[in-house]
Design a protein around this motif. Structure first.
Motif, PDB file in Angstrom:
ATOM      1  N   TRP A 192      31.918 -14.133 -43.293  1.00  0.00           N
ATOM      2  CA  TRP A 192      31.968 -12.756 -42.781  1.00  0.00           C
ATOM      3  C   TRP A 192      33.237 -12.060 -43.286  1.00  0.00           C
ATOM      4  CZ3 TRP A 192      34.752  -9.030 -40.403  1.00  0.00           C
ATOM      5  CH2 TRP A 192      34.071  -7.930 -39.880  1.00  0.00           C
ATOM      6  N   ARG A 249      33.020  -8.968 -45.855  1.00  0.00           N
ATOM      7  CA  ARG A 249      33.283  -7.637 -45.285  1.00  0.00           C
ATOM      8  C   ARG A 249      34.639  -7.070 -45.649  1.00  0.00           C
ATOM      9  NH1 ARG A 249      29.589  -5.530 -41.260  1.00  0.00           N
ATOM     10  NH2 ARG A 249      27.856  -6.987 -41.267  1.00  0.00           N
ATOM     11  N   CYS A 285      50.622   2.412 -42.498  1.00  0.00           N
ATOM     12  CA  CYS A 285      50.303   1.870 -43.825  1.00  0.00           C
ATOM     13  C   CYS A 285      50.724   2.797 -44.957  1.00  0.00           C
ATOM     14  CB  CYS A 285      48.811   1.579 -43.926  1.00  0.00           C
ATOM     15  SG  CYS A 285      48.233   0.485 -42.641  1.00  0.00           S
ATOM     16  N   ASN A 304      37.924  -8.310 -34.141  1.00  0.00           N
ATOM     17  CA  ASN A 304      37.831  -7.054 -34.898  1.00  0.00           C
ATOM     18  C   ASN A 304      39.102  -6.753 -35.692  1.00  0.00           C
ATOM     19  OD1 ASN A 304      35.196  -5.915 -34.103  1.00  0.00           O
ATOM     20  ND2 ASN A 304      36.094  -6.075 -32.059  1.00  0.00           N
ATOM     21  N   VAL A 328      41.574 -10.784 -37.955  1.00  0.00           N
ATOM     22  CA  VAL A 328      41.259 -11.367 -39.263  1.00  0.00           C
ATOM     23  C   VAL A 328      41.814 -10.512 -40.412  1.00  0.00           C
ATOM     24  CG1 VAL A 328      39.150 -12.398 -38.338  1.00  0.00           C
ATOM     25  CG2 VAL A 328      39.008 -10.196 -39.498  1.00  0.00           C
ATOM     26  N   LEU A 329      42.307  -9.319 -40.075  1.00  0.00           N
ATOM     27  CA  LEU A 329      42.615  -8.337 -41.125  1.00  0.00           C
ATOM     28  C   LEU A 329      44.062  -8.354 -41.613  1.00  0.00           C
ATOM     29  CD1 LEU A 329      40.775  -5.256 -39.552  1.00  0.00           C
ATOM     30  CD2 LEU A 329      39.899  -6.842 -41.286  1.00  0.00           C
ATOM     31  N   ILE A 349      43.496   4.222 -34.997  1.00  0.00           N
ATOM     32  CA  ILE A 349      44.361   3.029 -35.130  1.00  0.00           C
ATOM     33  C   ILE A 349      45.605   3.294 -34.275  1.00  0.00           C
ATOM     34  CG2 ILE A 349      45.514   1.443 -36.710  1.00  0.00           C
ATOM     35  CD1 ILE A 349      44.114   2.943 -39.026  1.00  0.00           C
ATOM     36  N   MET A 392      41.891  -0.929 -33.267  1.00  0.00           N
ATOM     37  CA  MET A 392      41.384  -0.122 -34.386  1.00  0.00           C
ATOM     38  C   MET A 392      39.881   0.076 -34.285  1.00  0.00           C
ATOM     39  SD  MET A 392      41.931  -0.626 -38.459  1.00  0.00           S
ATOM     40  CE  MET A 392      40.999  -2.124 -38.636  1.00  0.00           C
ATOM     41  N   THR A 418      37.359   4.295 -39.320  1.00  0.00           N
ATOM     42  CA  THR A 418      38.520   4.324 -40.220  1.00  0.00           C
ATOM     43  C   THR A 418      38.080   4.116 -41.666  1.00  0.00           C
ATOM     44  OG1 THR A 418      39.854   3.351 -38.459  1.00  0.00           O
ATOM     45  CG2 THR A 418      40.779   3.298 -40.669  1.00  0.00           C
ATOM     46  N   ASN A 428      40.910  -3.230 -47.442  1.00  0.00           N
ATOM     47  CA  ASN A 428      39.560  -3.787 -47.512  1.00  0.00           C
ATOM     48  C   ASN A 428      39.035  -3.576 -48.934  1.00  0.00           C
ATOM     49  OD1 ASN A 428      36.700  -4.083 -47.388  1.00  0.00           O
ATOM     50  ND2 ASN A 428      36.806  -3.795 -45.169  1.00  0.00           N
ATOM     51  N   ARG A 456      36.116  -3.497 -50.002  1.00  0.00           N
ATOM     52  CA  ARG A 456      34.946  -2.599 -50.070  1.00  0.00           C
ATOM     53  C   ARG A 456      35.381  -1.133 -50.094  1.00  0.00           C
ATOM     54  NH1 ARG A 456      31.293  -2.778 -45.734  1.00  0.00           N
ATOM     55  NH2 ARG A 456      32.891  -3.662 -44.430  1.00  0.00           N
ATOM     56  N   ASN A 493      45.908  -7.305 -44.955  1.00  0.00           N
ATOM     57  CA  ASN A 493      46.503  -5.970 -44.822  1.00  0.00           C
ATOM     58  C   ASN A 493      47.911  -6.111 -44.254  1.00  0.00           C
ATOM     59  OD1 ASN A 493      47.273  -3.411 -43.992  1.00  0.00           O
ATOM     60  ND2 ASN A 493      45.282  -2.870 -43.147  1.00  0.00           N
ATOM     61  N   PHE A 532      46.487   4.999 -47.003  1.00  0.00           N
ATOM     62  CA  PHE A 532      45.975   5.667 -45.801  1.00  0.00           C
ATOM     63  C   PHE A 532      46.255   4.735 -44.639  1.00  0.00           C
ATOM     64  CE2 PHE A 532      42.473   2.925 -44.803  1.00  0.00           C
ATOM     65  CZ  PHE A 532      42.315   2.252 -46.003  1.00  0.00           C
TER      66      PHE A 532
HETATM   67  O1  UT7 Z   1      45.358  -0.275 -42.798  1.00  0.00           O
HETATM   68  C1  UT7 Z   1      44.866   0.438 -41.711  1.00  0.00           C
HETATM   69  C2  UT7 Z   1      43.546   1.012 -42.064  1.00  0.00           C
HETATM   70  N1  UT7 Z   1      42.489   0.155 -41.616  1.00  0.00           N
HETATM   71  C3  UT7 Z   1      41.434  -0.102 -42.386  1.00  0.00           C
HETATM   72  O2  UT7 Z   1      41.351   0.290 -43.514  1.00  0.00           O
HETATM   73  C4  UT7 Z   1      40.270  -0.836 -41.813  1.00  0.00           C
HETATM   74  C5  UT7 Z   1      39.003  -0.153 -42.227  1.00  0.00           C
HETATM   75  N2  UT7 Z   1      37.849  -0.811 -41.708  1.00  0.00           N
HETATM   76  C6  UT7 Z   1      37.378  -1.987 -42.166  1.00  0.00           C
HETATM   77  O3  UT7 Z   1      37.973  -2.603 -43.032  1.00  0.00           O
HETATM   78  C7  UT7 Z   1      36.055  -2.475 -41.646  1.00  0.00           C
HETATM   79  O4  UT7 Z   1      35.479  -1.475 -40.847  1.00  0.00           O
HETATM   80  C8  UT7 Z   1      36.161  -3.791 -40.823  1.00  0.00           C
HETATM   81  C9  UT7 Z   1      36.444  -4.950 -41.756  1.00  0.00           C
HETATM   82  C10 UT7 Z   1      37.254  -3.675 -39.787  1.00  0.00           C
HETATM   83  C11 UT7 Z   1      34.845  -4.075 -40.121  1.00  0.00           C
HETATM   84  O5  UT7 Z   1      33.792  -4.107 -41.073  1.00  0.00           O
HETATM   85  P1  UT7 Z   1      32.448  -3.286 -40.808  1.00  0.00           P
HETATM   86  O6  UT7 Z   1      31.546  -3.595 -41.924  1.00  0.00           O
HETATM   87  O7  UT7 Z   1      32.844  -1.846 -40.608  1.00  0.00           O
HETATM   88  O8  UT7 Z   1      31.889  -3.956 -39.504  1.00  0.00           O
HETATM   89  P2  UT7 Z   1      31.603  -3.273 -38.095  1.00  0.00           P
HETATM   90  O9  UT7 Z   1      32.850  -2.884 -37.404  1.00  0.00           O
HETATM   91  O10 UT7 Z   1      30.526  -2.222 -38.270  1.00  0.00           O
HETATM   92  O11 UT7 Z   1      30.969  -4.509 -37.327  1.00  0.00           O
HETATM   93  C12 UT7 Z   1      29.775  -5.142 -37.788  1.00  0.00           C
HETATM   94  C13 UT7 Z   1      29.523  -6.352 -36.918  1.00  0.00           C
HETATM   95  C14 UT7 Z   1      29.657  -6.093 -35.440  1.00  0.00           C
HETATM   96  O12 UT7 Z   1      28.639  -6.815 -34.766  1.00  0.00           O
HETATM   97  P3  UT7 Z   1      27.328  -6.067 -34.248  1.00  0.00           P
HETATM   98  O13 UT7 Z   1      27.792  -5.010 -33.309  1.00  0.00           O
HETATM   99  O14 UT7 Z   1      26.667  -5.511 -35.483  1.00  0.00           O
HETATM  100  O15 UT7 Z   1      26.563  -7.172 -33.602  1.00  0.00           O
HETATM  101  C15 UT7 Z   1      30.992  -6.698 -35.120  1.00  0.00           C
HETATM  102  O16 UT7 Z   1      31.079  -7.124 -33.770  1.00  0.00           O
HETATM  103  O17 UT7 Z   1      30.455  -7.396 -37.240  1.00  0.00           O
HETATM  104  C16 UT7 Z   1      31.036  -7.873 -36.034  1.00  0.00           C
HETATM  105  N3  UT7 Z   1      32.385  -8.341 -36.324  1.00  0.00           N
HETATM  106  C17 UT7 Z   1      32.653  -9.581 -36.724  1.00  0.00           C
HETATM  107  N4  UT7 Z   1      31.871 -10.657 -36.939  1.00  0.00           N
HETATM  108  C18 UT7 Z   1      32.469 -11.782 -37.347  1.00  0.00           C
HETATM  109  C19 UT7 Z   1      33.555  -7.634 -36.275  1.00  0.00           C
HETATM  110  N5  UT7 Z   1      34.584  -8.416 -36.631  1.00  0.00           N
HETATM  111  C20 UT7 Z   1      34.050  -9.633 -36.915  1.00  0.00           C
HETATM  112  C21 UT7 Z   1      34.608 -10.844 -37.333  1.00  0.00           C
HETATM  113  N6  UT7 Z   1      33.785 -11.890 -37.550  1.00  0.00           N
HETATM  114  N7  UT7 Z   1      35.922 -10.990 -37.563  1.00  0.00           N
END
Ligand code: UT7
Length: 324
Positions: A32, A36, A112, A151, A154-155, A189, A214, A219, A254, A256, A281, A311
């Motif tokens: 994951w 992701r 950041c 959430n 791991v980042l 955030i 966050m 974001t 990230n 992606r 990060n 950002f």
């Molecule tokens: O530097 C500060 C700026 N911050 C960023 O740039 C962060 C920007 N955001 C991201 O990088 C991504 O949004 C994340 C990596 C934080 C999350 O990825 P996503 O593809 O946006 O996932 P999501 O938040 O839409 O969550 C998808 C699913 C959720 O489950 P459900 O609701 O679909 O059942 C989450 O609960 O993934 C689940 N999830 C996880 N699963 C396994 C969230 N964190 C985890 C995890 N392991 N660590």
């Protein structure tokens, strides 16, 4: 007179926290996290290792690369959101430990984006009379991480990067900087507790409001849009095209996000500096660490056109264009 980066340095703590280690702490998987985010491991500060300890090592390496002494510095700017103490500025601790006896020192808080914001301040000071400014991004994100929240935990990772910005004649140096903010989005955030709005209390600690929260998904979308916009603005301000860029050094949040931005800009991924697989990060430290690695790997050479893009919380976003 231009402001040019004459030396870079970075430091990451020895302890490696791999995705497999996180599998034992929260309900997550290596698969994951890798798919992701692109992150495989991150560094974590050791017990008693604080922001200034990391910053000091990065700073010493940058001074060595720039071939100047600490006493030559006019100013030290530290970008951080995880300083050693709420007061005083961690930059002052670094000033003392470096022996930068002539330097002013203060911290800059732009999450950041902190390094690019601080670089912009250094650029302005150098073009108006200062000779040498040390810009550092240093973070111990592990200190504000909720290790039970999958959430966010791991980042993030810990580390520091630094750059000496010096006054030089000629065409090389910082060509432009571009800074933006939108406080309407501050809740995306935030560390909601521990400040003057909600001072530290047992309740704050019990609810882990002293840790970073966050809304990752929202974001993500803003990050892609703002990074693309500010990159285009930066190129236009310098009458350059995407093809003119030799390397894009973005904030490492990230993979992606960065692939989407590169795709929208029409920038080949080979021209994007990526090291988040090894560090995660590191907030304000991510760009100066990536920049230092790019320089030491020979990916940035004299005359290279390099764009920084960041950002983060605030929200803030920022860029800088450099002829190396
Ligand atoms: O530097 C500060 C700026 N911050 C960023 O740039 C962060 C920007 N955001 C991201 O990088 C991504 O949004 C994340 C990596 C934080 C999350 O990825 P996503 O593809 O946006 O996932 P999501 O938040 O839409 O969550 C998808 C699913 C959720 O489950 P459900 O609701 O679909 O059942 C989450 O609960 O993934 C689940 N999830 C996880 N699963 C396994 C969230 N964190 C985890 C995890 N392991 N660590």
């Amino acid at each position: 007179m231009r402001a040019r980066i004459t030396g870079t340095g970075s430091y990451a703590p020895a302890k490696v926290l791999a995705n497999a280690d996180l599998e034992k702490m929260v309900a997550t998987s290596d698969e994951w996290i890798t798919e992701r985010t692109g992150i495989r491991e991150r560094r974590i500060a050791g017990a008693g290792e604080a922001c200034s300890d990391l910053a000091l090592k990065a700073a010493q390496r940058a001074l060595e690369a720039a071939n100047i002494g600490a006493a030559d510095l006019d100013m030290i700017l530290l970008a951080t959101c995880t300083g050693d103490y709420p007061l005083p500025a961690t930059a002052c601790l670094i000033q003392h430990r470096l022996g930068a006896t002539r330097a002013a020192a203060c911290d800059l808080s732009a999450a950041c984006c902190g390094f690019v914001y601080a670089l912009s301040v250094a650029d302005a000071y150098v073009r108006t009379g200062m000779r040498h400014v040390l810009v550092i991004g240093s973070e111990v994100m592990s200190a504000i991480t909720d290790w039970t929240d999958r959430n966010t935990c791991v980042l993030f990772g810990d580390g520091a990067g630094a750059a000496v910005v010096s006054a030089v004649e000629g065409a090389r140096g910082i060509l432009s900087t571009h800074l933006r903010s939108d406080g309407a989005l501050w809740e995306l955030i935030a560390v909601p507790g521990g400040g003057s709005r909600t001072p530290l209390s047992e309740k704050v600690l019990a609810e882990k409001l002293n840790c970073l929260k966050m809304k990752g998904n929202e974001t993500f979308k803003v990050a892609v849009r703002t990074l693309e916009e500010i990159a285009r603005e930066t190129l236009a301000a310098n009458s350059l095209r995407v093809e003119d860029l030799d390397l894009y050094v973005p904030h490492q949040a990230n993979v992606r996000i960065l692939k989407a931005v590169a795709d929208r800009l029409g920038l080949p991924l080979e021209k994007v500096m990526l090291n988040l697989d090894r560090y995660g990060n590191t907030s304000a430290a991510s760009i100066p660490i990536a920049l230092d690695e790019a320089v030491r790997q020979g990916r940035i050479k004299d005359g290279s056109i390099v764009m920084l893009g960041a950002f983060g919380a605030g929200l803030t976003w920022a860029s800088a264009l450099i002829r190396w």
